[in-house]
Design a protein around this motif. Sequence first.
Motif, PDB file in Angstrom:
ATOM      1  N   ASP A 214       0.636  -1.218   0.091  1.00  0.00           N
ATOM      2  CA  ASP A 214       0.341  -0.060   0.217  1.00  0.00           C
ATOM      3  C   ASP A 214       1.095   1.132   0.130  1.00  0.00           C
ATOM      4  OD1 ASP A 214      -1.800   2.271  -0.063  1.00  0.00           O
ATOM      5  OD2 ASP A 214      -2.975   1.106   2.064  1.00  0.00           O
ATOM      6  N   GLN A 215       0.678   2.028  -0.930  1.00  0.00           N
ATOM      7  CA  GLN A 215       1.796   3.031  -1.230  1.00  0.00           C
ATOM      8  C   GLN A 215       1.558   3.708  -0.242  1.00  0.00           C
ATOM      9  OE1 GLN A 215       4.809   3.113  -2.904  1.00  0.00           O
ATOM     10  NE2 GLN A 215       4.767   1.791  -4.113  1.00  0.00           N
ATOM     11  N   ASN A 216       0.450   4.398   0.058  1.00  0.00           N
ATOM     12  CA  ASN A 216      -0.492   5.346   1.221  1.00  0.00           C
ATOM     13  C   ASN A 216       0.656   5.106   2.315  1.00  0.00           C
ATOM     14  OD1 ASN A 216      -1.546   6.997  -1.189  1.00  0.00           O
ATOM     15  ND2 ASN A 216      -3.430   4.854  -0.365  1.00  0.00           N
ATOM     16  N   GLN A 290       7.261  -1.220  -9.572  1.00  0.00           N
ATOM     17  CA  GLN A 290       6.636  -0.402 -10.351  1.00  0.00           C
ATOM     18  C   GLN A 290       5.367  -0.261 -10.753  1.00  0.00           C
ATOM     19  OE1 GLN A 290       9.677   1.649 -12.881  1.00  0.00           O
ATOM     20  NE2 GLN A 290      11.259   1.840 -11.457  1.00  0.00           N
ATOM     21  N   GLU A 291       5.566  -1.299 -11.024  1.00  0.00           N
ATOM     22  CA  GLU A 291       3.803  -1.724 -11.595  1.00  0.00           C
ATOM     23  C   GLU A 291       2.443  -1.974 -10.657  1.00  0.00           C
ATOM     24  OE1 GLU A 291       6.572  -3.628 -11.780  1.00  0.00           O
ATOM     25  OE2 GLU A 291       6.550  -4.213 -14.304  1.00  0.00           O
ATOM     26  N   GLU A 292       1.733  -0.963 -10.219  1.00  0.00           N
ATOM     27  CA  GLU A 292       0.552  -0.951  -9.633  1.00  0.00           C
ATOM     28  C   GLU A 292       0.377  -2.483  -9.277  1.00  0.00           C
ATOM     29  OE1 GLU A 292      -3.538   1.375  -8.261  1.00  0.00           O
ATOM     30  OE2 GLU A 292      -2.162   1.637 -10.167  1.00  0.00           O
ATOM     31  N   LYS A 294       1.498  -5.399 -10.053  1.00  0.00           N
ATOM     32  CA  LYS A 294       2.238  -6.100  -9.163  1.00  0.00           C
ATOM     33  C   LYS A 294       2.464  -6.100  -7.925  1.00  0.00           C
ATOM     34  CE  LYS A 294       5.963  -8.152 -13.110  1.00  0.00           C
ATOM     35  NZ  LYS A 294       7.190  -8.483 -13.558  1.00  0.00           N
ATOM     36  N   GLN A 295       2.556  -4.695  -7.479  1.00  0.00           N
ATOM     37  CA  GLN A 295       2.302  -4.649  -6.034  1.00  0.00           C
ATOM     38  C   GLN A 295       1.366  -4.411  -5.593  1.00  0.00           C
ATOM     39  OE1 GLN A 295       2.306   0.408  -6.024  1.00  0.00           O
ATOM     40  NE2 GLN A 295       3.793   0.190  -7.666  1.00  0.00           N
ATOM     41  N   ARG A 296      -0.455  -5.537  -6.101  1.00  0.00           N
ATOM     42  CA  ARG A 296      -0.478  -6.068  -5.681  1.00  0.00           C
ATOM     43  C   ARG A 296      -1.017  -7.357  -5.193  1.00  0.00           C
ATOM     44  NH1 ARG A 296      -4.192  -2.193  -8.820  1.00  0.00           N
ATOM     45  NH2 ARG A 296      -4.310  -4.135 -10.403  1.00  0.00           N
TER      46      ARG A 296
END
Length: 350
Positions: A214-216, A290-292, A294-296
């Motif tokens: 979660d980038q936030n 960097q890809e959203e 893949k972040q998930r």
Amino acid sequence: MARRAYSVTGALRIIHKSACDIMFKSKQFAGIIPVVDYKLCGLDVSDQQVKREDLYNAGKELIDAFSAVGFVYLTNNGVDSSLWQEIRDVTDRFFNLEVALKERYTSKESMLGYIGLNKENLDKSKPEDFKEAFRMDGTVFKHPEKLPEDICPGIRNLILKFMTICRSIAERILDSLSMAMDFKEEDSLNKCHNLLQTEINSSLLRLNHYAPVDQNTLKLGSVRLGAHRDRGTVTLSFQDNVGGLQVEHNGKYVDVPPLQNAILLNAGDALHSISGGLIMSKKHRVVVPQEEVKQRLTRHSYGFFAYPDDDVMINPPSIQNDETSLNELPHSMTFKQLFTNWYSKTRVPN
């Protein structure tokens, strides 16, 4: 027990070629990482059937790859790929449990137990590593009750099976390396690892679990695993296809792409020292994609770290590192001392 010593000038007849002279024979690569086909030496070939010549030839290829890049992919290794999926399923069940349940299996006194999120920090220039893990050393075979069978049924037998397989393929790889390194005694390297998965060898299996990001809430500059070198002889990594692993190469970090059904091997500081500096122990890290999309995703990686036996005397690595000044270390020490000195600096203070 008498202590044993690696001696680059004694036990090993130094390999008379420098890293810049090495030409890796295979034409197969995954990114910059060489690929070695181990089909003649994999676990589906029995000890009675595997040929010394095949082990030697594979060992030469491994040494060439380690000398050039420090990493190599081992294909056709004989480890059943369905086992990886079983491990993934059971570890997902464990890591998805409530934190309070998982923390019942935390241990500060041993190398067997749960490590919570943000509890390790391998790169002090970065925030704490954004991952969880469960680690197991050889004591697990005497104390299987320390595995979380009560909250994650089925994990105990599966982990013990996986550790046994990891030891078997690690020993086969050590056979290959030992034969190809031109020791005065062909089994010198093996003798220094003959207590793998016992209470007097620090070799580890680590089940690493990288939760979705979660980038936030993620701290600025966070990575999933801080840049570091491995301290042992060789590390076997089983990873999924999410990616994020990078290795330092020619002064910059380069992606290490996943390769299906291959074991990713990397050389550690001990092997670097044994080889007289020929074999490279490279820094590596796991970054946040960097890809959203893949972040998930959850990233899964299981690493078996093959270490020399605890009482083996070894010279500190000749390579400089950020974690320990070589001026602070004695000329030689047991591998247990070397590993403990380093690992104590990776823990996050409570």
